[in-house]
Design an enzyme around this catalytic site. Structure first.
Site, PDB file in Angstrom:
ATOM      1  N   ASP A  18       0.831  -1.210   0.000  1.00  0.00           N
ATOM      2  CA  ASP A  18       0.000   0.000   0.000  1.00  0.00           C
ATOM      3  C   ASP A  18       0.864   1.258   0.000  1.00  0.00           C
ATOM      4  O   ASP A  18       1.985   1.251   0.512  1.00  0.00           O
ATOM      5  CB  ASP A  18      -0.920  -0.030   1.240  1.00  0.00           C
ATOM      6  N   HIS A  35       2.623   3.500  -8.984  1.00  0.00           N
ATOM      7  CA  HIS A  35       2.414   2.076  -9.264  1.00  0.00           C
ATOM      8  C   HIS A  35       3.607   1.500 -10.019  1.00  0.00           C
ATOM      9  O   HIS A  35       4.023   0.369  -9.773  1.00  0.00           O
ATOM     10  CB  HIS A  35       1.129   1.870 -10.082  1.00  0.00           C
ATOM     11  N   LEU A 129      11.171 -20.361  -5.044  1.00  0.00           N
ATOM     12  CA  LEU A 129      10.193 -19.548  -4.309  1.00  0.00           C
ATOM     13  C   LEU A 129       8.897 -19.562  -5.096  1.00  0.00           C
ATOM     14  O   LEU A 129       8.918 -19.445  -6.321  1.00  0.00           O
ATOM     15  CB  LEU A 129      10.698 -18.094  -4.199  1.00  0.00           C
TER      16      LEU A 129
HETATM   17  C1  IPE Z   1      -5.357  -2.769  -0.224  1.00  0.00           C
HETATM   18  O1  IPE Z   1      -5.030  -1.435  -0.408  1.00  0.00           O
HETATM   19  C2  IPE Z   1      -5.375  -3.485  -1.544  1.00  0.00           C
HETATM   20  C3  IPE Z   1      -4.074  -3.695  -2.160  1.00  0.00           C
HETATM   21  C4  IPE Z   1      -2.918  -3.383  -1.649  1.00  0.00           C
HETATM   22  C5  IPE Z   1      -4.119  -4.326  -3.451  1.00  0.00           C
HETATM   23  P1  IPE Z   1      -6.151  -0.302  -0.586  1.00  0.00           P
HETATM   24  O2  IPE Z   1      -5.429   0.980  -0.754  1.00  0.00           O
HETATM   25  O3  IPE Z   1      -7.092  -0.688  -1.664  1.00  0.00           O
HETATM   26  O4  IPE Z   1      -6.914  -0.390   0.813  1.00  0.00           O
HETATM   27  P2  IPE Z   1      -7.797   0.686   1.576  1.00  0.00           P
HETATM   28  O5  IPE Z   1      -8.769   1.237   0.583  1.00  0.00           O
HETATM   29  O6  IPE Z   1      -6.866   1.739   2.064  1.00  0.00           O
HETATM   30  O7  IPE Z   1      -8.414  -0.068   2.693  1.00  0.00           O
HETATM   31  C1  IPE Z   2      -1.408   0.295  -3.485  1.00  0.00           C
HETATM   32  O1  IPE Z   2      -1.258   1.669  -3.471  1.00  0.00           O
HETATM   33  C2  IPE Z   2      -1.677  -0.244  -4.865  1.00  0.00           C
HETATM   34  C3  IPE Z   2      -3.025  -0.780  -5.056  1.00  0.00           C
HETATM   35  C4  IPE Z   2      -3.959  -0.841  -4.175  1.00  0.00           C
HETATM   36  C5  IPE Z   2      -3.331  -1.289  -6.393  1.00  0.00           C
HETATM   37  P1  IPE Z   2      -2.493   2.667  -3.451  1.00  0.00           P
HETATM   38  O2  IPE Z   2      -2.868   2.987  -4.863  1.00  0.00           O
HETATM   39  O3  IPE Z   2      -3.583   2.151  -2.618  1.00  0.00           O
HETATM   40  O4  IPE Z   2      -1.821   3.938  -2.790  1.00  0.00           O
HETATM   41  P2  IPE Z   2      -2.468   4.931  -1.717  1.00  0.00           P
HETATM   42  O5  IPE Z   2      -3.016   4.091  -0.608  1.00  0.00           O
HETATM   43  O6  IPE Z   2      -3.532   5.676  -2.437  1.00  0.00           O
HETATM   44  O7  IPE Z   2      -1.334   5.787  -1.288  1.00  0.00           O
HETATM   45 MG    MG Z   3      -4.065   2.365  -0.652  1.00  0.00          MG
END
Ligand code: IPE
Ligand code: IPE
Ligand code: MG
Length: 238
Positions: A18, A35, A129
């Site tokens: 995240d 990303h 792995l």
């Molecule tokens: C969780 O992250 C999903 C992934 C890392 C793929 P999100 O960014 O979607 O989660 P929330 O919305 O903060 O709970």
């Molecule tokens: C995690 O990063 C990637 C996915 C959930 C696909 P986020 O896109 O959720 O990044 P934040 O949480 O908005 O910083």
């Molecule tokens: Mg996120």
């Protein structure tokens, strides 16, 4: 990566990757750039885990709920996934990494599914792995799919409902081939599961760090594994 001073090495690490969007925002960059940099962390984790002798690495790459994001971002993530799969297959072959995937994979765009199945097939005999990508994955959806599969088996007379227990239920989940995670890592400080591996994380050790995912590399993995080595797992016993 050296592992002499680390203590117990988790057999299975699961990661909620995240913070890509926040990483990009801090730099005035588009979220997709976050990303893209996050994908580089994925490569670092695979290498790092293989070097440490971790057997399974499950990465939460796209949740059931992530479909709610703007179409532009979803499209960019799917494109990135496809490119990653195509590029990384060579690297996975070189590093003896076996790719697997969990989730409602049929929801992914056709071209992603194709690239995914190609990579899974190519790497099927690798042994160092197992990298498991959670794609269009939701823990509740997985449990529902498991219940449906059991109900169907009971209906066909393949199993008796009296035989249903936790062990057999686990065999109807997407993760039936893997042990439960020993260590769960979540980056960017959020204290929640966001629908990840609800069943499998019952006795997993949690490690939450404020580092954003694109900044989480081998040194950070090492710190997480070191912290895990100091935990005292009791599984409800004494
Ligand atoms: C969780 O992250 C999903 C992934 C890392 C793929 P999100 O960014 O979607 O989660 P929330 O919305 O903060 O709970
Ligand atoms: C995690 O990063 C990637 C996915 C959930 C696909 P986020 O896109 O959720 O990044 P934040 O949480 O908005 O910083
Ligand atoms: Mg996120």
């Amino acid at each position: 990566m050296k592992k002499d001073d680390l203590g117990a090495i988790p057999r299975h690490i699961a990661i909620i990757m995240d913070g890509n969007g926040r990483w990009a925002k801090e730099r005035g960059l588009p979220r997709t750039e976050g990303h893209r940099r996050g994908a580089e962390s994925v490569r670092a984790m695979t290498e790092g885990c293989r070097e440490l002798g971790v057997e399974f690495l499950t990465l939460y790459a796209f949740s059931s709920e992530n479909w709610k994001r703007p179409k532009r971002e979803v499209d960019a993530l799917m494109k990135l996934l496809e490119i990653y799969l195509k590029q990384e297959t060579k690297v996975m072959m070189k590093n003896n990494i076996k790719l697997q995937a969990i989730g409602r994979l049929h929801d992914l765009p056709e071209s992603c599914q194709k690239a995914l199945h190609q990579a899974i097939e190519t790497t099927a005999n690798n042994t160092a792995l197992t990298l498991i990508l959670a794609l269009s994955y939701g823990g509740r959806e997985e449990i529902i799919d498991g219940v449906k599969s059991i109900v169907e088996a009971v209906g066909k007379g393949h199993i008796d409902s009296a035989m249903i227990n936790t062990e057999m239920f686990g065999k109807h989940l997407y993760t039936r081939y893997y042990p439960d995670p020993d260590l769960l890592i979540r980056t960017s400080g959020e204290m929640r599961l966001s629908n990840f591996l609800l069943w499998q994380l019952s006795y997993t050790e949690f490690y939450i760090t404020d580092k954003l995912w694109p900044d989480f590399r081998k040194d950070e993995l090492r710190e997480a594994v070191q912290a895990y080595g100091k935990r005292h797992r009791r599984f409800g016993g004494v």
